[in-house]
Design a protein around this motif. Sequence first.
Motif, PDB file in Angstrom:
ATOM      1  N   GLN A  87      46.625  55.451  37.306  1.00 50.47           N
ATOM      2  CA  GLN A  87      46.796  54.019  37.144  1.00 50.47           C
ATOM      3  C   GLN A  87      46.077  53.216  38.220  1.00 50.47           C
ATOM      4  O   GLN A  87      46.070  52.001  38.163  1.00 50.47           O
ATOM      5  N   GLN A  88      45.474  53.863  39.175  1.00 48.48           N
ATOM      6  CA  GLN A  88      44.790  53.139  40.231  1.00 48.48           C
ATOM      7  C   GLN A  88      43.406  52.744  39.765  1.00 48.48           C
ATOM      8  O   GLN A  88      42.847  53.334  38.863  1.00 48.48           O
ATOM      9  N   GLY A  89      42.840  51.745  40.425  1.00 52.05           N
ATOM     10  CA  GLY A  89      41.499  51.311  40.111  1.00 52.05           C
ATOM     11  C   GLY A  89      41.510  50.071  39.233  1.00 52.05           C
ATOM     12  O   GLY A  89      42.552  49.571  38.829  1.00 52.05           O
ATOM     13  N   PRO A  90      40.319  49.569  38.962  1.00 53.19           N
ATOM     14  CA  PRO A  90      40.218  48.341  38.184  1.00 53.19           C
ATOM     15  C   PRO A  90      40.558  48.584  36.713  1.00 53.19           C
ATOM     16  O   PRO A  90      40.446  49.703  36.219  1.00 53.19           O
ATOM     17  N   PRO A  91      40.959  47.521  36.034  1.00 56.88           N
ATOM     18  CA  PRO A  91      41.211  47.669  34.605  1.00 56.88           C
ATOM     19  C   PRO A  91      39.902  47.938  33.873  1.00 56.88           C
ATOM     20  O   PRO A  91      38.827  47.606  34.380  1.00 56.88           O
ATOM     21  N   PRO A  92      39.968  48.524  32.704  1.00 52.59           N
ATOM     22  CA  PRO A  92      38.743  48.799  31.962  1.00 52.59           C
ATOM     23  C   PRO A  92      38.048  47.503  31.523  1.00 52.59           C
ATOM     24  O   PRO A  92      38.711  46.494  31.294  1.00 52.59           O
ATOM     25  N   ILE A  93      36.715  47.546  31.417  1.00 50.17           N
ATOM     26  CA  ILE A  93      35.942  46.398  30.948  1.00 50.17           C
ATOM     27  C   ILE A  93      36.233  46.234  29.449  1.00 50.17           C
ATOM     28  O   ILE A  93      36.132  47.192  28.692  1.00 50.17           O
ATOM     29  N   PRO A  94      36.585  45.019  29.018  1.00 48.03           N
ATOM     30  CA  PRO A  94      36.878  44.839  27.596  1.00 48.03           C
ATOM     31  C   PRO A  94      35.619  44.968  26.732  1.00 48.03           C
ATOM     32  O   PRO A  94      34.522  44.621  27.164  1.00 48.03           O
TER      33      PRO A  94
END
Length: 127
Positions: free
Chosen positions: A28-35
């Motif tokens: 769950q770490q890190g940036p959210p996925p690019i939409p």
Amino acid sequence: MKSKIKRFASVGLIVAMSFLGANMLHAQQGPPPIPTSTEIKKTVTDLSNTLELTDVQSKEVFDLYTAHFKEVSNKMESSRPSRKEMEALQSKFEKEVKAVLTTEQQKKYETYLKENQPKQGGPQQRR
């Protein structure tokens, strides 16, 4: 003998759950996925309905979202940008979107952002 097997199974289960829990935290770490472009369209449609955007505003907001996520994607591919860089990009993006909106729409946009931002430490929501 049975108690040793039960104890061994319990210890094994605890160890397995510990590893699973640790892996879930790391995932769950890190940036959210690019939409994707479909997700961007859905977001802009949602925004358009929520903020009561005109057709011209919807097109401008869609173009801003598309350009923003392309810029984010390019940054992510070329290097691992710092949190500060990403926050600066986000701030710039939000100012650009607000520039397209009326004062009333800007207030609704602020509310929309607060309600739809990913929760810290939790799984990222994909729309």
